[in-house]
Structures are given as C-alpha cells and as structure tokens.
Design a protein around this motif. Structure first.
Motif, PDB file in Angstrom:
ATOM      1  N   GLU A 242       0.829  -1.206   0.000  1.00 55.60           N
ATOM      2  CA  GLU A 242       0.000   0.000   0.000  1.00 55.60           C
ATOM      3  C   GLU A 242       0.863   1.255   0.000  1.00 55.60           C
ATOM      4  O   GLU A 242       0.618   2.204  -0.757  1.00 55.60           O
ATOM      5  CB  GLU A 242      -0.916  -0.029   1.227  1.00 55.60           C
ATOM      6  CG  GLU A 242      -1.792   1.196   1.394  1.00 55.60           C
ATOM      7  CD  GLU A 242      -2.560   1.175   2.703  1.00 55.60           C
ATOM      8  OE1 GLU A 242      -2.779   2.257   3.280  1.00 55.60           O
ATOM      9  OE2 GLU A 242      -2.933   0.064   3.163  1.00 55.60           O
ATOM     10  N   TYR A 243       1.897   1.273   0.831  1.00 53.94           N
ATOM     11  CA  TYR A 243       2.757   2.447   0.930  1.00 53.94           C
ATOM     12  C   TYR A 243       3.723   2.548  -0.253  1.00 53.94           C
ATOM     13  O   TYR A 243       4.119   3.650  -0.640  1.00 53.94           O
ATOM     14  CB  TYR A 243       3.501   2.453   2.271  1.00 53.94           C
ATOM     15  CG  TYR A 243       2.712   3.196   3.324  1.00 53.94           C
ATOM     16  CD1 TYR A 243       3.115   4.440   3.775  1.00 53.94           C
ATOM     17  CD2 TYR A 243       1.518   2.678   3.803  1.00 53.94           C
ATOM     18  CE1 TYR A 243       2.374   5.147   4.707  1.00 53.94           C
ATOM     19  CE2 TYR A 243       0.753   3.363   4.735  1.00 53.94           C
ATOM     20  CZ  TYR A 243       1.187   4.604   5.184  1.00 53.94           C
ATOM     21  OH  TYR A 243       0.434   5.306   6.091  1.00 53.94           O
ATOM     22  N   TYR A 244       4.084   1.433  -0.823  1.00 55.53           N
ATOM     23  CA  TYR A 244       4.925   1.447  -2.019  1.00 55.53           C
ATOM     24  C   TYR A 244       4.190   2.134  -3.169  1.00 55.53           C
ATOM     25  O   TYR A 244       4.781   2.915  -3.926  1.00 55.53           O
ATOM     26  CB  TYR A 244       5.290   0.014  -2.394  1.00 55.53           C
ATOM     27  CG  TYR A 244       6.325  -0.107  -3.480  1.00 55.53           C
ATOM     28  CD1 TYR A 244       7.592   0.454  -3.331  1.00 55.53           C
ATOM     29  CD2 TYR A 244       6.047  -0.803  -4.658  1.00 55.53           C
ATOM     30  CE1 TYR A 244       8.560   0.327  -4.321  1.00 55.53           C
ATOM     31  CE2 TYR A 244       6.996  -0.935  -5.653  1.00 55.53           C
ATOM     32  CZ  TYR A 244       8.257  -0.371  -5.479  1.00 55.53           C
ATOM     33  OH  TYR A 244       9.203  -0.496  -6.465  1.00 55.53           O
ATOM     34  N   ALA A 245       2.888   1.855  -3.262  1.00 53.48           N
ATOM     35  CA  ALA A 245       2.070   2.506  -4.294  1.00 53.48           C
ATOM     36  C   ALA A 245       1.786   3.959  -3.938  1.00 53.48           C
ATOM     37  O   ALA A 245       1.801   4.846  -4.805  1.00 53.48           O
ATOM     38  CB  ALA A 245       0.763   1.741  -4.477  1.00 53.48           C
TER      39      ALA A 245
ATOM     40  N   PRO B 234       2.629  -0.409  13.689  1.00 55.99           N
ATOM     41  CA  PRO B 234       1.838   0.582  12.941  1.00 55.99           C
ATOM     42  C   PRO B 234       2.471   1.970  12.928  1.00 55.99           C
ATOM     43  O   PRO B 234       2.276   2.741  11.987  1.00 55.99           O
ATOM     44  CB  PRO B 234       0.499   0.599  13.696  1.00 55.99           C
ATOM     45  CG  PRO B 234       0.412  -0.745  14.359  1.00 55.99           C
ATOM     46  CD  PRO B 234       1.826  -1.082  14.728  1.00 55.99           C
ATOM     47  N   ALA B 235       3.257   2.280  13.961  1.00 61.13           N
ATOM     48  CA  ALA B 235       3.896   3.594  14.037  1.00 61.13           C
ATOM     49  C   ALA B 235       4.901   3.799  12.901  1.00 61.13           C
ATOM     50  O   ALA B 235       5.218   4.944  12.549  1.00 61.13           O
ATOM     51  CB  ALA B 235       4.590   3.761  15.382  1.00 61.13           C
ATOM     52  N   PHE B 236       5.383   2.706  12.325  1.00 61.64           N
ATOM     53  CA  PHE B 236       6.322   2.806  11.215  1.00 61.64           C
ATOM     54  C   PHE B 236       5.702   3.559  10.043  1.00 61.64           C
ATOM     55  O   PHE B 236       6.348   4.418   9.424  1.00 61.64           O
ATOM     56  CB  PHE B 236       6.747   1.403  10.780  1.00 61.64           C
ATOM     57  CG  PHE B 236       7.489   1.353   9.479  1.00 61.64           C
ATOM     58  CD1 PHE B 236       8.732   1.939   9.352  1.00 61.64           C
ATOM     59  CD2 PHE B 236       6.939   0.710   8.374  1.00 61.64           C
ATOM     60  CE1 PHE B 236       9.432   1.891   8.142  1.00 61.64           C
ATOM     61  CE2 PHE B 236       7.623   0.654   7.174  1.00 61.64           C
ATOM     62  CZ  PHE B 236       8.871   1.242   7.055  1.00 61.64           C
ATOM     63  N   TYR B 237       4.445   3.271   9.764  1.00 69.56           N
ATOM     64  CA  TYR B 237       3.778   3.907   8.629  1.00 69.56           C
ATOM     65  C   TYR B 237       3.406   5.354   8.939  1.00 69.56           C
ATOM     66  O   TYR B 237       3.424   6.205   8.049  1.00 69.56           O
ATOM     67  CB  TYR B 237       2.564   3.074   8.221  1.00 69.56           C
ATOM     68  CG  TYR B 237       2.998   1.675   7.807  1.00 69.56           C
ATOM     69  CD1 TYR B 237       3.566   1.467   6.556  1.00 69.56           C
ATOM     70  CD2 TYR B 237       2.884   0.605   8.680  1.00 69.56           C
ATOM     71  CE1 TYR B 237       4.012   0.206   6.196  1.00 69.56           C
ATOM     72  CE2 TYR B 237       3.323  -0.648   8.318  1.00 69.56           C
ATOM     73  CZ  TYR B 237       3.896  -0.853   7.080  1.00 69.56           C
ATOM     74  OH  TYR B 237       4.345  -2.087   6.708  1.00 69.56           O
ATOM     75  N   ASP B 238       3.119   5.645  10.192  1.00 71.82           N
ATOM     76  CA  ASP B 238       2.919   7.035  10.595  1.00 71.82           C
ATOM     77  C   ASP B 238       4.195   7.837  10.373  1.00 71.82           C
ATOM     78  O   ASP B 238       4.161   8.995   9.927  1.00 71.82           O
ATOM     79  CB  ASP B 238       2.502   7.117  12.067  1.00 71.82           C
ATOM     80  CG  ASP B 238       1.150   6.496  12.341  1.00 71.82           C
ATOM     81  OD1 ASP B 238       0.315   6.422  11.398  1.00 71.82           O
ATOM     82  OD2 ASP B 238       0.886   6.074  13.486  1.00 71.82           O
ATOM     83  N   TYR B 239       5.324   7.193  10.678  1.00 65.93           N
ATOM     84  CA  TYR B 239       6.618   7.845  10.492  1.00 65.93           C
ATOM     85  C   TYR B 239       6.864   8.143   9.007  1.00 65.93           C
ATOM     86  O   TYR B 239       7.319   9.245   8.650  1.00 65.93           O
ATOM     87  CB  TYR B 239       7.733   6.961  11.043  1.00 65.93           C
ATOM     88  CG  TYR B 239       9.115   7.460  10.722  1.00 65.93           C
ATOM     89  CD1 TYR B 239       9.671   8.532  11.406  1.00 65.93           C
ATOM     90  CD2 TYR B 239       9.874   6.876   9.695  1.00 65.93           C
ATOM     91  CE1 TYR B 239      10.944   9.014  11.102  1.00 65.93           C
ATOM     92  CE2 TYR B 239      11.141   7.341   9.382  1.00 65.93           C
ATOM     93  CZ  TYR B 239      11.666   8.415  10.092  1.00 65.93           C
ATOM     94  OH  TYR B 239      12.921   8.896   9.783  1.00 65.93           O
ATOM     95  N   LEU B 240       6.541   7.179   8.139  1.00 68.51           N
ATOM     96  CA  LEU B 240       6.726   7.407   6.705  1.00 68.51           C
ATOM     97  C   LEU B 240       5.905   8.580   6.226  1.00 68.51           C
ATOM     98  O   LEU B 240       6.353   9.403   5.414  1.00 68.51           O
ATOM     99  CB  LEU B 240       6.364   6.146   5.911  1.00 68.51           C
ATOM    100  CG  LEU B 240       7.271   4.931   6.084  1.00 68.51           C
ATOM    101  CD1 LEU B 240       6.800   3.786   5.179  1.00 68.51           C
ATOM    102  CD2 LEU B 240       8.722   5.267   5.779  1.00 68.51           C
ATOM    103  N   ASP B 241       4.665   8.682   6.729  1.00 68.15           N
ATOM    104  CA  ASP B 241       3.803   9.805   6.337  1.00 68.15           C
ATOM    105  C   ASP B 241       4.388  11.143   6.781  1.00 68.15           C
ATOM    106  O   ASP B 241       4.179  12.173   6.132  1.00 68.15           O
ATOM    107  CB  ASP B 241       2.400   9.628   6.931  1.00 68.15           C
ATOM    108  CG  ASP B 241       1.602   8.535   6.228  1.00 68.15           C
ATOM    109  OD1 ASP B 241       1.838   8.327   5.021  1.00 68.15           O
ATOM    110  OD2 ASP B 241       0.772   7.897   6.892  1.00 68.15           O
ATOM    111  N   GLU B 242       5.119  11.125   7.897  1.00 71.85           N
ATOM    112  CA  GLU B 242       5.702  12.368   8.406  1.00 71.85           C
ATOM    113  C   GLU B 242       6.886  12.823   7.570  1.00 71.85           C
ATOM    114  O   GLU B 242       7.051  14.036   7.318  1.00 71.85           O
ATOM    115  CB  GLU B 242       6.175  12.164   9.855  1.00 71.85           C
ATOM    116  CG  GLU B 242       5.041  12.023  10.865  1.00 71.85           C
ATOM    117  CD  GLU B 242       5.584  11.726  12.250  1.00 71.85           C
ATOM    118  OE1 GLU B 242       6.824  11.810  12.432  1.00 71.85           O
ATOM    119  OE2 GLU B 242       4.787  11.404  13.146  1.00 71.85           O
TER     120      GLU B 242
END
Length: 378
Positions: free
Chosen positions: A290-293, A367-375
């Motif tokens: 999902e995040y790769y896309a 889940p915090a990993f993906y929050d970090y990517l968004d930041e």
C-alpha cells in the motif's frame, strides 16, 4: 512498540554453554486439533534453526525423532489451517539430547510426560502456570490497546504501574521451585521462563548446583542473558547509524545481477530484512505494498532475503507478488548487510533518506512505522 514491552517479549537465545555429543530426542504426541499436517520448528540454544518443515499427522497423533541433537533447543509445533500456522492448535516444549517427551491433550490443557526431565518440567510448569498466564495476559492486553490506537504514553504508564507485581509473582514461583530442586535440569530450564527479568534469573542461577549450572538445560537461560546484552549493544549500534551515511553493500538481485544500495540514492529507501519463513514479515506485506504505491516515485523498497534458499526466496516473491526490488544475502559470500546494520530480529526495516543517510531503524511490525513514513515523505 514500547521498548520496555519489547524487552519483556524478548525470546532470543544466543550462546551455548556445555556441549555434548549428539543424541536422540524423541516426541510422541497425541494432540487434539492438529488435523492432517503440522509445521515443525526446532531452534537450538544458539538461536540456530535446526529443523523447519511440514509433517503429516494421522488422527492427531505423530512421532518425531531427531537423531543428532547436541544442545538444548525449543520445539514448536503448529497445526496448518489453509496453509497458515494456527495460533490455537499449537504447542512448544524444550528439547534435550537423550530425552523423550510424551504429549497428550489439546490446546486448552495438555500433559507432558516421558523421561524424568519432562515429568519434572511438567510439575514445575504447573507450579508457575497461574502467574505466568497472568503476566502474558497483561502483555497481550497492552498489545491490543496499542493496536487499537491507545496513546503509547498511557500504555507505558499502566505497564510501569502494574507489570512489576506480575513479574515478581512469576519470579517468586520460579525461584521457589529452583530453591527446592537446585540440582534438577528442570530448574535450570525453568529460569528461561523469566524472560528479560535479568536480576531474578541471575538469582535463580546462583541457587543451582554447579552440575545444574553446567548442564545443557542451563544453556537456555544463559542464552537469554547473552541475547539481552547483545540486544542492548545492537540497539546502540543501530542508533549510532542514524544521521550517518548508510553502509553500502552489493548483492545479486532476483535476476542474478549485482545491485548496490548506493545506486538507489535520490529517493527514500526502505531496506526490508525478511525471509519466507518469517510469519510477521509476510503479514506486513499488504501494508508495505500500500505504501509502495502511495509514494511511487519517491520511495523504493529493497528486500534483503535472509536465511532462505534461493529457491524459497524466489518462490515467496512470486507467490506473494512482491513488487519492489529484491536481493539475496548469501552467508557464504559477498557483502553482509545483516552485520552492517546489526540486524537481530525479523522483520527489520531501515529507512534511508534521499541523501543516503540512515533516518530510522524499526524492528518488528509496528503501525507507528507507517505514521513515520507519512511524516517524512512529502
């Protein structure tokens, strides 16, 4: 995940103590709910995967013999449900060379018999069962709250307030048995149930006789103590990488061509240390896709397969339709990114910024990993 909670759940075992000539270890199991096949893992006290295979089961009964076990190990058996490991119909027991175990019952309650070691260990396990289950239930509750979005600070506060009493109750039960049976191999093995409670583990070890401290069973708690120390050292090394240029490495990609990490500079890069054998790695793939896309053009993922054969690696990439770049770590030759990035658990994800500097290292599925990517990825 909170660091303190991660340490409580630490289960790696890294070093061996006494070494003996290989001997047979046998299991006779009659365990309800196993179906027609199981997945078997045997991991020794040096954290080496000795066995990783599927076995047929007939009428929930099966026998296993390991002919040349030379150190303490843990045996994990999972029923397979639609190809997935069952979290309900499963069991784990310690394995010792020259011993044999007899298992009867099911997931809710099973008995353990066989050689004297297993009869003693079963007695000891029953004595610590209540405080152990209470501690495990509380950890599970904290995990559930974390997954549900409860603020980390709130969970940390509750953990610090409640867990010490649960930890002490378990330690009292374990130390009580060890004090009463200082020369038993079961006592040495039982100390491993203290998890990351280093002080009580050392206190229990001091209660053992010299013979018990030198036994193969003692390697399990010795391994945990060593793993905790190594985990601290690795954490310091990983934190030391942050803000510095990412160590470069070159490995062959899925087409057999060399691929250098440094060739990806200019984008955000996630180095994903994984393996087809790692359940949490596979479970995290959909979110990673999902995040790769989501950040296509800004983000690249480099999967580094570890502890697989080339065949299993390629099969997993195809089977799970993993779209990003992949390289294979061959322990026998080439660069060693596992050592360069102090990888001790799977999955481990290393985030590298467009300038090629290490931004963050995350161990496990959080889940915090993906929050970090968004930041950080705009």
């Amino acid at each position: 995940m909170m660091k303190k909670l991660l340490m409580v759940m630490l289960a790696g075992m890294m070093t061996m103590g006494a070494v003996a000539q290989g001997a047979k270890f046998t299991v006779n199991a009659s365990f309800k709910g196993l179906g027609d096949s199981v997945r078997v893992y045997l991991v020794d006290a040096d954290n080496e995967m000795l066995v990783q295979e599927s076995r047929a089961v007939a009428g929930d009964k099966f026998d296993m013999t390991f002919d040349d076990l030379n150190n303490a190990a843990m045996l994990y058996v999972f029923a397979l449900e639609d190809g997935e490991l069952s979290r309900v119909n499963a069991f784990s027991i310690p394995a010792l060379p020259g011993e044999y175990a007899v298992i009867e019952g099911g997931a809710d309650d099973f008995t353990l018999g066989g050689s004297q070691f297993y009869r003693d260990y079963y007695e000891a396990s029953n004595l610590i069962k209540a405080p152990q289950e209470a501690a495990q239930a509380f950890i599970k509750e904290c995990q559930s709250k974390f997954s549900a979005g409860v603020p980390e600070e709130e969970i940390d506060k509750e953990f610090e307030e409640k867990y010490p009493a649960l930890e002490q109750a378990l330690a009292d039960a374990v130390l009580g048995y060890v004090k009463a049976h200082p020369d038993a191999d079961a006592s040495a093995m039982l100390l491993a149930d203290l998890g990351d409670d280093v002080d009580h583990m050392k206190e229990g070890a001091a209660l053992l006789t010299e013979r018990a401290r030198g036994s193969l069973a003692a390697n399990m708690y010795k391994g945990i103590l060593a793993a905790i120390e190594e985990e601290k050292a690795n954490q310091e090394l990983q934190e030391g990488l942050e803000g510095n240029l990412a160590p470069d490495f070159t490995l062959n990609d899925i087409n057999g061509k060399p691929l250098a990490l440094s060739s990806l500079r200019g984008k955000w890069v996630i180095i994903d240390f994984w393996g087809s054998w790692c359940g949490w790695c596979i479970k995290g793939m959909p979110k990673m896709k999902e995040y790769y896309a989501k950040y296509a053009g800004k983000l690249e993922i480099l999967g580094v397969d570890c502890n697989d054969t080339v065949e299993k690696w390629k099969k997993a990439v195809a089977e799970h339709e993993i779209p990003w770049l992949h390289v294979y770590w061959d322990k026998e030759k080439g660069d060693n990114p596992v050592a360069l990035y102090s990888v001790r658990g799977f999955p481990t994800k290393v985030v590298i910024d467009p300038e090629g500097k290490v931004a963050k290292t995350i161990v496990g599925e959080d889940p915090a990993f993906y929050d970090y990517l968004d930041e950080v990825i705009k």
